[in-house]
Design a protein around this motif. Structure first.
Motif, PDB file in Angstrom:
ATOM      1  N   ILE A  25       0.198  10.534  -2.450  1.00 49.74           N
ATOM      2  CA  ILE A  25       0.967  10.065  -1.296  1.00 49.74           C
ATOM      3  C   ILE A  25       2.474  10.230  -1.508  1.00 49.74           C
ATOM      4  CG2 ILE A  25      -0.806   8.467  -0.489  1.00 49.74           C
ATOM      5  CD1 ILE A  25       0.758   6.195  -1.789  1.00 49.74           C
ATOM      6  N   VAL A  26       2.838  10.870  -2.613  1.00 48.09           N
ATOM      7  CA  VAL A  26       4.248  11.178  -2.869  1.00 48.09           C
ATOM      8  C   VAL A  26       4.449  12.665  -2.613  1.00 48.09           C
ATOM      9  CG1 VAL A  26       6.115  11.185  -4.557  1.00 48.09           C
ATOM     10  CG2 VAL A  26       4.429   9.338  -4.589  1.00 48.09           C
ATOM     11  N   ASN A  27       4.927  12.990  -1.441  1.00 48.82           N
ATOM     12  CA  ASN A  27       5.151  14.385  -1.079  1.00 48.82           C
ATOM     13  C   ASN A  27       6.448  14.516  -0.306  1.00 48.82           C
ATOM     14  OD1 ASN A  27       4.509  13.591   1.665  1.00 48.82           O
ATOM     15  ND2 ASN A  27       2.345  13.660   1.060  1.00 48.82           N
ATOM     16  N   GLY A  51       0.786  -1.234   0.000  1.00 49.76           N
ATOM     17  CA  GLY A  51       0.000   0.000   0.000  1.00 49.76           C
ATOM     18  C   GLY A  51       0.810   1.272   0.000  1.00 49.76           C
ATOM     19  N   GLY A  52       2.128   1.151  -0.212  1.00 50.22           N
ATOM     20  CA  GLY A  52       3.007   2.316  -0.193  1.00 50.22           C
ATOM     21  C   GLY A  52       3.260   2.877  -1.580  1.00 50.22           C
ATOM     22  N   PRO A  53       4.075   3.929  -1.672  1.00 51.02           N
ATOM     23  CA  PRO A  53       4.320   4.597  -2.960  1.00 51.02           C
ATOM     24  C   PRO A  53       5.524   4.071  -3.743  1.00 51.02           C
ATOM     25  CG  PRO A  53       5.260   5.904  -1.208  1.00 51.02           C
ATOM     26  CD  PRO A  53       4.621   4.702  -0.540  1.00 51.02           C
ATOM     27  N   LEU A  54       6.322   3.158  -3.154  1.00 52.64           N
ATOM     28  CA  LEU A  54       7.561   2.734  -3.813  1.00 52.64           C
ATOM     29  C   LEU A  54       7.348   1.585  -4.792  1.00 52.64           C
ATOM     30  CD1 LEU A  54      10.176   2.834  -0.893  1.00 52.64           C
ATOM     31  CD2 LEU A  54       9.266   4.698  -2.292  1.00 52.64           C
ATOM     32  N   LEU A  55       8.042   1.679  -5.915  1.00 47.57           N
ATOM     33  CA  LEU A  55       7.978   0.629  -6.930  1.00 47.57           C
ATOM     34  C   LEU A  55       9.317  -0.044  -7.164  1.00 47.57           C
ATOM     35  CD1 LEU A  55       5.727   2.301  -9.659  1.00 47.57           C
ATOM     36  CD2 LEU A  55       5.057   0.608  -7.951  1.00 47.57           C
ATOM     37  N   SER A  56      10.404   0.691  -6.991  1.00 46.65           N
ATOM     38  CA  SER A  56      11.728   0.127  -7.262  1.00 46.65           C
ATOM     39  C   SER A  56      12.785   0.804  -6.407  1.00 46.65           C
ATOM     40  CB  SER A  56      12.083   0.279  -8.747  1.00 46.65           C
ATOM     41  OG  SER A  56      12.128   1.653  -9.117  1.00 46.65           O
ATOM     42  N   TYR A  57      13.917   0.139  -6.306  1.00 42.03           N
ATOM     43  CA  TYR A  57      15.021   0.640  -5.494  1.00 42.03           C
ATOM     44  C   TYR A  57      16.305   0.038  -6.036  1.00 42.03           C
ATOM     45  CZ  TYR A  57      18.298   0.230  -1.562  1.00 42.03           C
ATOM     46  OH  TYR A  57      19.426   0.239  -0.773  1.00 42.03           O
ATOM     47  N   GLY A  58      17.240   0.873  -6.455  1.00 41.02           N
ATOM     48  CA  GLY A  58      18.467   0.337  -7.021  1.00 41.02           C
ATOM     49  C   GLY A  58      19.628   1.307  -6.957  1.00 41.02           C
ATOM     50  N   LYS A  81      22.742   2.934  -8.842  1.00 44.02           N
ATOM     51  CA  LYS A  81      23.325   3.198 -10.155  1.00 44.02           C
ATOM     52  C   LYS A  81      24.827   3.431  -9.958  1.00 44.02           C
ATOM     53  CE  LYS A  81      20.891   5.581 -13.054  1.00 44.02           C
ATOM     54  NZ  LYS A  81      20.120   6.628 -13.761  1.00 44.02           N
ATOM     55  N   LYS A  82      25.560   2.354 -10.089  1.00 44.37           N
ATOM     56  CA  LYS A  82      26.983   2.368  -9.763  1.00 44.37           C
ATOM     57  C   LYS A  82      27.753   3.468 -10.476  1.00 44.37           C
ATOM     58  CE  LYS A  82      31.097  -0.590 -10.069  1.00 44.37           C
ATOM     59  NZ  LYS A  82      31.598  -1.929 -10.456  1.00 44.37           N
ATOM     60  N   TYR A  83      27.555   3.604 -11.775  1.00 45.20           N
ATOM     61  CA  TYR A  83      28.356   4.554 -12.549  1.00 45.20           C
ATOM     62  C   TYR A  83      27.859   5.984 -12.426  1.00 45.20           C
ATOM     63  CZ  TYR A  83      30.531   0.415 -14.413  1.00 45.20           C
ATOM     64  OH  TYR A  83      31.207  -0.774 -14.522  1.00 45.20           O
ATOM     65  N   SER A  84      26.684   6.142 -11.807  1.00 43.24           N
ATOM     66  CA  SER A  84      26.181   7.486 -11.527  1.00 43.24           C
ATOM     67  C   SER A  84      26.424   7.866 -10.073  1.00 43.24           C
ATOM     68  CB  SER A  84      24.678   7.562 -11.841  1.00 43.24           C
ATOM     69  OG  SER A  84      24.459   7.349 -13.223  1.00 43.24           O
ATOM     70  N   GLY A  85      26.708   6.887  -9.234  1.00 44.02           N
ATOM     71  CA  GLY A  85      27.082   7.159  -7.848  1.00 44.02           C
ATOM     72  C   GLY A  85      25.929   7.510  -6.921  1.00 44.02           C
ATOM     73  N   TYR A  86      24.719   7.033  -7.230  1.00 39.91           N
ATOM     74  CA  TYR A  86      23.610   7.304  -6.310  1.00 39.91           C
ATOM     75  C   TYR A  86      22.580   6.177  -6.349  1.00 39.91           C
ATOM     76  CZ  TYR A  86      21.132   9.045 -10.533  1.00 39.91           C
ATOM     77  OH  TYR A  86      20.550   9.166 -11.771  1.00 39.91           O
ATOM     78  N   VAL A  87      21.755   6.135  -5.307  1.00 36.66           N
ATOM     79  CA  VAL A  87      20.658   5.179  -5.230  1.00 36.66           C
ATOM     80  C   VAL A  87      19.445   5.806  -5.901  1.00 36.66           C
ATOM     81  CG1 VAL A  87      19.043   4.015  -3.668  1.00 36.66           C
ATOM     82  CG2 VAL A  87      21.496   4.069  -3.126  1.00 36.66           C
ATOM     83  N   GLU A  88      18.762   5.038  -6.727  1.00 34.12           N
ATOM     84  CA  GLU A  88      17.552   5.528  -7.379  1.00 34.12           C
ATOM     85  C   GLU A  88      16.338   4.806  -6.800  1.00 34.12           C
ATOM     86  OE1 GLU A  88      15.995   4.647 -11.623  1.00 34.12           O
ATOM     87  OE2 GLU A  88      17.122   6.534 -11.793  1.00 34.12           O
ATOM     88  N   VAL A  89      15.328   5.583  -6.412  1.00 33.34           N
ATOM     89  CA  VAL A  89      14.095   5.029  -5.865  1.00 33.34           C
ATOM     90  C   VAL A  89      12.935   5.431  -6.763  1.00 33.34           C
ATOM     91  CG1 VAL A  89      12.517   4.972  -3.897  1.00 33.34           C
ATOM     92  CG2 VAL A  89      14.992   5.113  -3.509  1.00 33.34           C
ATOM     93  N   GLY A  90      12.219   4.447  -7.295  1.00 33.63           N
ATOM     94  CA  GLY A  90      11.077   4.723  -8.150  1.00 33.63           C
ATOM     95  C   GLY A  90       9.801   4.836  -7.337  1.00 33.63           C
ATOM     96  N   VAL A  91       9.064   5.939  -7.515  1.00 34.35           N
ATOM     97  CA  VAL A  91       7.805   6.140  -6.796  1.00 34.35           C
ATOM     98  C   VAL A  91       6.646   6.093  -7.787  1.00 34.35           C
ATOM     99  CG1 VAL A  91       8.823   7.445  -4.906  1.00 34.35           C
ATOM    100  CG2 VAL A  91       8.083   8.656  -6.947  1.00 34.35           C
ATOM    101  N   ASN A  92       5.497   5.661  -7.301  1.00 35.18           N
ATOM    102  CA  ASN A  92       4.344   5.399  -8.147  1.00 35.18           C
ATOM    103  C   ASN A  92       3.746   6.677  -8.738  1.00 35.18           C
ATOM    104  OD1 ASN A  92       2.130   4.312  -9.408  1.00 35.18           O
ATOM    105  ND2 ASN A  92       1.340   3.251  -7.603  1.00 35.18           N
ATOM    106  N   LYS A  93       3.838   6.790 -10.060  1.00 29.25           N
ATOM    107  CA  LYS A  93       3.300   7.972 -10.744  1.00 29.25           C
ATOM    108  C   LYS A  93       1.777   8.008 -10.677  1.00 29.25           C
ATOM    109  CE  LYS A  93       3.972  10.597 -15.017  1.00 29.25           C
ATOM    110  NZ  LYS A  93       4.625  10.596 -16.359  1.00 29.25           N
TER     111      LYS A  93
END
Length: 291
Positions: free
Chosen positions: A204-206, A178-185, A187-199
Motif C-alpha cells: 500500500i506504499v506506492n 489501517g493506513g501506511p503511516l507510522l511517523s511524521y516529523g 527535521k529542523k536542521y535538515s530543512g524538511y518534513v520526514e514521514v515514516g511509512v510501514n515497511k
C-alpha cells in the motif's frame, strides 16, 4: 553578576551555589504560597517553545521553572558573549512578555549555564534533502527546500513550519486507522518534513498513495503560507507493544519538544510529530525536569 533582589529560600540558595549559576534578576520573595506558585507557572507556560527562542536570544538553551522562579539555561557555547548588559536585555524581554501574558511584573529569573558541554552542535545542512535520497531507508521525496539568505530567514521559516505542525487530516492514514503511516516529523536542521511509512506493508506504499499523502501535507502548509513543503518518505517499522498496551487503542497525536533526537541515518534534529508512545515518554521527562 548580581541580581536585583535576593531570596532566603533553600531552593534559591541551591542555584546560587551551583557552579553553573550566572545571575538572578527580578523580585524574589522569602515565603512562597500557592498563589505565587500559580503565577510563576502561568508566566513560564506563556513563554515560547524552542522554535522561538531566537526571538529572545540565540544563547537560550531552555526555559523551565520550579514554582518559585523561572530558570533560563544558556548554551555554554555562548560563554564568551554573555555579560551583565546582555543578561539585562534578555531579562527585560522575559519580563515584558510575562507582564503582557499574565500581568506579572518583576518576574524572578535565575540564569544558569546549561549542562550541554558534551552535546553535539547542530548546524543547518542545505544539502540534507539531497543526501536523504542516498539513505537505505529512502522511499520518495516531494517538494523543494527553500534557499535561505541567512540564519534568521531559516529560523523564521522553521518556526512557521513548527506552528503549522498539526495536520489532523493525516490521521486516517496512520497505522492505527489501517493506513501506511507510522511517523511524521520536521527535521529542523535538515530543512524538511520526514514521514515514516510501514515497511511491513509495501503493497500500500506506492506512488499514488504517497502523492495523496503529500497533497494533504502540501495543502495544509500552503494555508500557512509555506509553498512546496519539502517531504522525505522513509521506511519505518511499527512499535512493538506488549500485550497489556496492545489491548487498548492508541490515539494519534502530534507534538514538538526535542531538538536533538537522533537516528541511525544522518541526524534527526527536531521532531514535531511523535507516535503516542514517544509523547508519553516526553511528557514524563518534561514533568521531571520542570518539576
Amino acid at each position: 553578576m548580581s541580581g536585583y533582589a535576593s531570596a532566603e529560600t533553600e531552593e534559591f540558595e541551591e542555584y546560587t551555589e551551583d557552579s553553573h549559576f550566572i545571575a538572578s534578576r527580578g523580585a524574589f520573595i522569602d515565603t512562597v504560597d500557592q498563589e505565587w506558585k500559580k503565577t510563576i507557572v502561568d508566566c513560564w507556560a506563556s513563554l515560547p517553545d524552542s522554535f522561538s527562542y531566537y526571538k529572545f536570544d540565540k544563547a537560550i538553551h531552555s526555559f523551565s521553572c520550579n514554582n518559585e522562579f523561572i530558570i533560563v539555561d544558556l548554551s555554554s557555547e555562548h560563554k564568551g558573549e554573555i555579560n551583565d548588559s546582555r543578561i539585562d536585555h534578555l531579562y527585560k524581554k522575559i519580563e515584558v512578555h510575562c507582564e503582557e501574558s499574565t500581568g506579572f511584573n518583576e518576574v524572578p529569573v535565575v540564569f544558569m549555564w546549561a549542562e550541554d558541554e558534551e552535546d553535539l552542535i547542530y548546524e543547518y545542512d542545505p544539502d540534507a534533502f539531497q543526501k536523504a535520497k542516498n539513505s537505505s531507508r529512502y522511499v520518495a521525496a516531494r517538494g523543494i527546500v527553500p534557499l535561505f539568505t541567512d540564519e534568521d530567514e531559516w529560523l523564521e521559516w522553521s518556526e512557521k513550519v513548527h506552528e503549522a505542525r498539526y495536520i489532523f487530516d493525516l490521521e486516517p492514514y496512520f497505522l492505527s486507522q489501517g493506513g501506511p503511516l507510522l511517523s511524521y516529523g520536521f527535521k529542523k536542521y535538515s530543512g524538511y518534513v520526514e514521514v515514516g511509512v510501514n515497511k511491513e506493508t509495501p503493497n500500500i506504499v506506492n506512488d499514488s498513495s504517497l502523492s495523496e499523502v503529500y497533497q494533504i501535507i502540501d495543502e495544509h502548509f500552503e494555508d500557512a503560507g509555506i509553498s512546496n513543503i519539502p517531504v522525505v518518505f522513509v521506511w519505518d517499522m511499527p512499535v512493538q507493544l506488549d500485550e497489556a498496551l496492545a489491548e487498548e487503542p492508541v490515539p494519534i497525536e502530534y507534538d514538538s519538544e526535542s531538538e536533538t533526537a537522533q537516528n541511525d541515518d544522518a541526524s534527526t534534529q527536531s521532531t514535531l510529530g511523535f507516535t503516542s508512545i514517544m509523547i508519553i515518554l516526553c511528557i514524563l521527562i518534561l514533568i521531571r525536569i520542570r518539576r
